[in-house]
Scaffold this motif. Structure first.
Motif, mmCIF file in Angstrom:
data_model
loop_
_atom_site.group_PDB
_atom_site.id
_atom_site.type_symbol
_atom_site.label_atom_id
_atom_site.label_comp_id
_atom_site.label_asym_id
_atom_site.label_seq_id
_atom_site.Cartn_x
_atom_site.Cartn_y
_atom_site.Cartn_z
ATOM 1 N N ALA A 60 0.836 -1.198 0.000
ATOM 2 C CA ALA A 60 0.000 0.000 0.000
ATOM 3 C C ALA A 60 0.875 1.253 0.000
ATOM 4 N N PHE A 61 0.340 2.357 -0.503
ATOM 5 C CA PHE A 61 1.064 3.624 -0.504
ATOM 6 C C PHE A 61 1.467 4.030 0.909
ATOM 7 N N ASP A 62 0.576 3.775 1.871
ATOM 8 C CA ASP A 62 0.866 4.201 3.244
ATOM 9 C C ASP A 62 1.770 3.232 4.005
ATOM 10 N N SER A 63 2.252 2.172 3.324
ATOM 11 C CA SER A 63 3.153 1.238 3.990
ATOM 12 C C SER A 63 4.609 1.721 3.979
ATOM 13 N N TYR A 64 4.861 2.800 3.260
ATOM 14 C CA TYR A 64 6.215 3.358 3.201
ATOM 15 C C TYR A 64 6.305 4.559 4.128
ATOM 16 N N PRO A 65 7.477 4.803 4.700
ATOM 17 C CA PRO A 65 7.621 5.921 5.641
ATOM 18 C C PRO A 65 7.569 7.277 4.937
ATOM 19 N N ASN A 66 7.457 8.318 5.730
ATOM 20 C CA ASN A 66 7.409 9.689 5.205
ATOM 21 C C ASN A 66 8.811 10.258 5.079
ATOM 22 N N GLY A 67 8.930 11.330 4.292
ATOM 23 C CA GLY A 67 10.171 12.082 4.212
ATOM 24 C C GLY A 67 11.312 11.312 3.578
ATOM 25 N N TRP A 68 12.520 11.632 4.046
ATOM 26 C CA TRP A 68 13.735 11.041 3.497
ATOM 27 C C TRP A 68 13.756 9.523 3.671
ATOM 28 N N ALA A 69 13.104 9.013 4.710
ATOM 29 C CA ALA A 69 13.090 7.576 4.971
ATOM 30 C C ALA A 69 12.409 6.809 3.837
ATOM 31 N N ALA A 70 11.567 7.462 3.053
ATOM 32 C CA ALA A 70 10.927 6.802 1.918
ATOM 33 C C ALA A 70 11.922 6.545 0.791
ATOM 34 N N ILE A 71 13.003 7.318 0.745
ATOM 35 C CA ILE A 71 14.014 7.175 -0.300
ATOM 36 C C ILE A 71 15.200 6.345 0.158
ATOM 37 N N TYR A 72 15.587 6.541 1.419
ATOM 38 C CA TYR A 72 16.791 5.887 1.927
ATOM 39 C C TYR A 72 16.513 5.331 3.317
ATOM 40 N N GLY A 73 16.678 4.038 3.471
ATOM 41 C CA GLY A 73 16.479 3.418 4.778
ATOM 42 C C GLY A 73 15.965 2.000 4.632
#
Length: 165
Positions: A60-73
């Motif tokens: 789901a779209f909301d299963s990914y974190p917000n901000g920079w954490a969505a790109i790296y982590g």
């Protein structure tokens, strides 16, 4: 603009009109991107996400974190997904969102390129200048705003309205 002409580093001391227009174009473009980034950051941190799944695997779209954490982590969007996002942005940059000569653009950053004239043409010159100044200043504020949100995300803690970083 309320600030007026502001060049503390002297970047335009020996510049011609073409150089000034190029820098203004880049400033407007970065301001527009920053406005989208700031709004997107606030909306997703407030819980606003697209409905449904982002991929065929059922994430789901909301299963990914917000901000920079969505790109790296650890929980970031998969590399193939990030490549698709950045490729789409690159395509927009080189093929769509361009200030094309010969289409009657009125000012640097006018990306209408001969379209959407009816809404803009109803304003007088003073109103057009005022609206352009408002966009420029909102873009400047958004650049500082998204920079502040990114810094606070790295520092950690909590911000009113935005919440836990």
């Amino acid at each position: 603009p309320p600030v007026g002409f502001f060049d503390p580093l002297g970047l335009l001391d020996d510049a011609d009109q073409e150089r000034f227009d190029r820098l203004r174009y880049v400033e407007i473009k970065h301001g527009r991107i920053a406005q989208l980034a700031f709004l997107g950051n606030i909306v997703t941190r407030a819980g606003g996400h697209f409905g449904g799944n982002i991929d065929s695997a059922g994430h789901a779209f909301d299963s990914y974190p917000n901000g920079w954490a969505a790109i790296y982590g650890a929980d970031a969007i998969p590399v193939k997904g990030a490549v698709q996002i950045f490729s789409f942005i690159g395509l927009l940059e080189v093929a769509v969102m361009k200030d094309m000569a010969g289409f009657g653009n009125e000012f640097p950053g006018d990306l209408r390129n001969g379209t959407f004239k009816s809404g803009w043409d109803k304003f007088d010159e003073e109103t057009k200048f005022q609206k352009r100044a408002i966009e420029l200043n909102n873009g400047r504020a958004a650049m500082m705003g998204i920079l502040g949100l990114m810094m606070h995300e790295q520092i950690g803690g909590s911000i009113p309205i935005v919440g836990e970083m």
